[in-house]
Design an enzyme around this catalytic site. Structure first.
Site, PDB file in Angstrom:
ATOM      1  N   LYS A 249       0.826  -1.213   0.000  1.00  0.00           N
ATOM      2  CA  LYS A 249       0.000   0.000   0.000  1.00  0.00           C
ATOM      3  C   LYS A 249       0.854   1.254   0.000  1.00  0.00           C
ATOM      4  O   LYS A 249       0.674   2.156  -0.822  1.00  0.00           O
ATOM      5  CB  LYS A 249      -0.938   0.013   1.204  1.00  0.00           C
ATOM      6  CG  LYS A 249      -1.710   1.318   1.374  1.00  0.00           C
ATOM      7  CD  LYS A 249      -2.580   1.643   0.170  1.00  0.00           C
ATOM      8  CE  LYS A 249      -3.220   3.013   0.252  1.00  0.00           C
ATOM      9  NZ  LYS A 249      -4.131   3.318  -0.852  1.00  0.00           N
ATOM     10  N   CYS A 313      -3.330  10.941   1.270  1.00  0.00           N
ATOM     11  CA  CYS A 313      -2.549   9.727   1.023  1.00  0.00           C
ATOM     12  C   CYS A 313      -1.129  10.007   0.555  1.00  0.00           C
ATOM     13  O   CYS A 313      -0.169   9.758   1.274  1.00  0.00           O
ATOM     14  CB  CYS A 313      -3.290   8.877   0.003  1.00  0.00           C
ATOM     15  SG  CYS A 313      -5.033   8.751   0.403  1.00  0.00           S
TER      16      CYS A 313
HETATM   17  N1  SAJ Z   1      -1.397  14.610  -9.041  1.00  0.00           N
HETATM   18  C1  SAJ Z   1      -0.458  15.232  -9.875  1.00  0.00           C
HETATM   19  N2  SAJ Z   1      -0.104  14.581 -11.027  1.00  0.00           N
HETATM   20  C2  SAJ Z   1      -0.630  13.363 -11.371  1.00  0.00           C
HETATM   21  C3  SAJ Z   1      -1.590  12.749 -10.490  1.00  0.00           C
HETATM   22  C4  SAJ Z   1      -1.961  13.404  -9.336  1.00  0.00           C
HETATM   23  O1  SAJ Z   1       0.044  16.323  -9.589  1.00  0.00           O
HETATM   24  O2  SAJ Z   1      -0.260  12.844 -12.434  1.00  0.00           O
HETATM   25  C5  SAJ Z   1      -1.768  15.292  -7.779  1.00  0.00           C
HETATM   26  C6  SAJ Z   1      -3.273  15.605  -7.696  1.00  0.00           C
HETATM   27  O3  SAJ Z   1      -3.534  16.876  -8.243  1.00  0.00           O
HETATM   28  C7  SAJ Z   1      -3.524  15.581  -6.188  1.00  0.00           C
HETATM   29  C8  SAJ Z   1      -2.534  14.532  -5.692  1.00  0.00           C
HETATM   30  O4  SAJ Z   1      -1.548  14.371  -6.719  1.00  0.00           O
HETATM   31  O5  SAJ Z   1      -3.206  16.829  -5.599  1.00  0.00           O
HETATM   32  C9  SAJ Z   1      -3.163  13.173  -5.400  1.00  0.00           C
HETATM   33  O6  SAJ Z   1      -3.933  12.834  -6.481  1.00  0.00           O
HETATM   34  P1  SAJ Z   1      -4.430  11.308  -6.712  1.00  0.00           P
HETATM   35  O7  SAJ Z   1      -5.019  11.259  -8.056  1.00  0.00           O
HETATM   36  O8  SAJ Z   1      -3.345  10.371  -6.411  1.00  0.00           O
HETATM   37  O9  SAJ Z   1      -5.612  11.178  -5.641  1.00  0.00           O
HETATM   38  P2  SAJ Z   1      -5.706  10.422  -4.222  1.00  0.00           P
HETATM   39  O10 SAJ Z   1      -4.589  10.831  -3.369  1.00  0.00           O
HETATM   40  O11 SAJ Z   1      -7.087  10.613  -3.742  1.00  0.00           O
HETATM   41  O12 SAJ Z   1      -5.618   8.881  -4.628  1.00  0.00           O
HETATM   42  C10 SAJ Z   1      -4.487   8.128  -4.406  1.00  0.00           C
HETATM   43  C11 SAJ Z   1      -4.591   6.963  -5.401  1.00  0.00           C
HETATM   44  N3  SAJ Z   1      -3.382   6.203  -5.366  1.00  0.00           N
HETATM   45  C12 SAJ Z   1      -2.882   5.711  -6.520  1.00  0.00           C
HETATM   46  O13 SAJ Z   1      -3.404   5.891  -7.597  1.00  0.00           O
HETATM   47  C13 SAJ Z   1      -1.626   4.918  -6.376  1.00  0.00           C
HETATM   48  C14 SAJ Z   1      -5.779   6.090  -5.016  1.00  0.00           C
HETATM   49  O14 SAJ Z   1      -5.784   4.929  -5.828  1.00  0.00           O
HETATM   50  C15 SAJ Z   1      -5.626   5.652  -3.548  1.00  0.00           C
HETATM   51  O15 SAJ Z   1      -6.720   4.874  -3.163  1.00  0.00           O
HETATM   52  C16 SAJ Z   1      -5.577   6.898  -2.695  1.00  0.00           C
HETATM   53  O16 SAJ Z   1      -4.451   7.655  -3.056  1.00  0.00           O
HETATM   54  C17 SAJ Z   1      -5.475   6.448  -1.225  1.00  0.00           C
HETATM   55  O17 SAJ Z   1      -6.513   6.533  -0.540  1.00  0.00           O
HETATM   56  O18 SAJ Z   1      -4.437   5.939  -0.851  1.00  0.00           O
END
Ligand code: SAJ
Length: 493
Positions: A249, A313
């Site tokens: 995780k 996360c």
């Molecule tokens: N972000 C970027 N560039 C990207 C993707 C995201 O800058 O290419 C930024 C987003 O704007 C945001 C942050 O990262 O501020 C997090 O975005 P996210 O899309 O990762 O959203 P979370 O944190 O809600 O979801 C993540 C996901 N983890 C993965 O994809 C590995 C989700 O699957 C998990 O369930 C979640 O964390 C969690 O609960 O752990």
């Protein structure tokens, strides 16, 4: 070497359900199916959709939520069958209303009501502090509570993300001490770590469609938990041990964080070299891997650079991984790990870089950032959600304050800021009289902003795009100063 493809079939083939080791022989399948009661502790973005799906699949589910100042209000809202999670969450409000009406799900603050639960799911927050140390107050508190109501045969499942080693070395001892029981079925209680994979905007989808990993303290705990999850998970339920699941995780999220940091570093290079990182990304991700299926490109997936990384996360899971290593790794590696930590520092720095881009743009208009008025678009950490946990907008605003700028904040989904900032929902009112517009969150509503509409409201025509939403050509042709993450060629376009 043939590349690993990532279609569902391939994942399923690779992760044969319950495959890694022969488990509980299922000789007494009723052991799982006779268990009908589930307690879900923590009514948040993880606990609510999990509880609703389990109730909808036939379990009697009780939600446990502290009547705290911050979240206590959810208890009554949920018991009225209304969804306390804002933003767009497909299926959740309807399913919630249905299971509450059917008396399959109710919420209380009374912990003693977990007494007759067969499964107890832990879905509380597990943040880290400013020194990146886990804050396990909620987790420890609920474990002490749960321990009081444990009896042989009950199964406790941690779904919240924790540092590797936490299930075995922190949770298990508390439960044993409080209950006076030994951990381990059939004579004691069962214990598993089975991490959540939810994401705002698709909470139900992710629980139902994504593979679910169950790391049980013993085979029977794992098998029975797998059978419970099979009632709601279509993506396959796979087994392993708690430590492997905890590492998987935290690695899953730190992998994403490192990928984002890589994209952010390339974006900074492109800005300095006068090119567009999104064009570079297009070509990089366009390189087919397997000539036999040019369409499939499972290995190259350069992520999106941007104004920062927020949420509950990614900003902490890397530190949980490192903490687990520091605390529980018997043999330490002498190599000074840096990739993970440096990625965190770079992603945390991106909001500061946004302020630098803004200050440079203002200087190009012979204006100081001090006393300038900035329109900040987006308070949520993720587009089209009402979730502002660890939002990059807060460090950006704090940087504006440090540089003496004034600001107005707009967000279509969030009305209340834990930091005490005023958030407005009238976009024109926020834009009026400002010296620049800074996009922090890519909410769909901002896509409707045209140069014509904006230029009539602004005092100075400056756009800083932190999420690659706007077309630099349209704005520069209309006389705007346009700067964006990874947009080194905005001027030339
Ligand atoms: N972000 C970027 N560039 C990207 C993707 C995201 O800058 O290419 C930024 C987003 O704007 C945001 C942050 O990262 O501020 C997090 O975005 P996210 O899309 O990762 O959203 P979370 O944190 O809600 O979801 C993540 C996901 N983890 C993965 O994809 C590995 C989700 O699957 C998990 O369930 C979640 O964390 C969690 O609960 O752990």
């Amino acid at each position: 070497m043939k590349d690993i493809s990532n279609t569902n079939e391939d994942v399923a083939k690779r992760l044969k359900p319950g495959s890694t080791k022969p488990l509980y022989d299922g000789s007494n399948p009723s052991v799982a199916s006779t268990r009908k009661k589930i307690a879900v502790i923590g009514m948040g973005y993880v606990g609510i959709p999990a509880a609703v799906l389990l109730a909808n699949s036939g379990y009697d589910v009780i939600g446990i939520q502290r009547r705290s100042k911050r979240s206590g209000w959810k208890i009554d809202v949920l018991n009225e069958g209304r969804c306390p999670i804002g933003g767009n969450e497909p299926e959740l409000p309807e399913l919630l209303e249905k299971v509450v009406k059917a008396k399959k799900f109710r919420v209380t603050e009374d912990f003693s009501l977990i007494n007759d639960a067969d499964f107890i799911l832990i879905d509380v927050q597990t943040p880290t502090d400013e020194n990146h140390i886990p804050r396990y107050e909620s987790l420890q508190e609920v474990c002490h509570q749960i321990g009081k109501y444990l009896s042989p045969g009950k199964i406790v499942i941690i779904e919240s993300t924790v540092a590797p080693g936490t299930t075995e070395y922190l949770v298990k001892p508390i439960l044993e001490e409080e209950s006076g029981l030994k951990c381990g079925l059939p004579h004691g209680f069962g214990l598993c770590f089975s991490y959540e994979r939810v994401m705002v905007g698709r909470l139900i989808h992710n629980i139902r469609e994504y593979p679910k990993i169950v790391g049980g303290i013993d085979d029977q705990s794992t098998q029975i938990a797998i059978e419970m999850y099979n009632s709601i998970v279509k993506g396959g339920v796979y087994c392993t041990d708690p430590m492997t699941a905890e590492i998987s995780k935290t690695v899953e999220n730190s992998y994403r964080d490192v990928q984002i940091a890589f994209a952010n570093e390339v974006a900074l290079l492109c800005e300095s070299l006068g090119t567009d990182v999104y064009e570079v990304r297009k070509f990089v991700n366009g390189l087919p891997n397997d000539p036999s299926s040019p369409g499939s490109n499972p290995v190259r997936n350069m992520h999106f650079p941007g104004a920062g990384v927020g949420g509950h996360c990614l900003p902490k899971d890397t530190w949980l991984l490192m903490y687990g290593y520091d605390k529980y790794a018997e043999v330490k590696n002498h190599y000074p790990f840096s990739v993970l930590a440096d990625s965190r520092y770079l992603n945390d720095w991106m909001p500061i870089h946004m302020a630098d881009l803004l200050e440079t743009a203002l200087k190009e208009c012979n204006q100081e950032i001090k006393n300038s008025i900035i329109a900040v678009l987006g308070y949520a950490f993720l587009e089209n959600s009402d979730d502002s946990r660890n939002t990059p907008t807060v460090p950006f605003i704090k940087e504006l304050e440090k540089r003496g700028a004034k600001f107005k904040i707009h967000d279509p989904y969030i009305k209340f800021s834990e930091e005490g900032y005023q958030i407005q929902t009238d976009l024109d009112k926020v834009l009026r009289g400002c010296d620049a517009v800074v996009l922090m969150t890519k909410h769909d509503v901002y896509g409707e902003m045209t140069p014509e509409r904006v230029q009539n409201l602004l005092r100075t025509k400056i756009i800083i795009d932190g999420r690659n939403l706007f077309d630099p050509i349209k704005f520069t042709v209309a006389g705007f100063i346009f700067k964006g993450i990874g947009k080194g060629n905005a001027k030339k376009s």
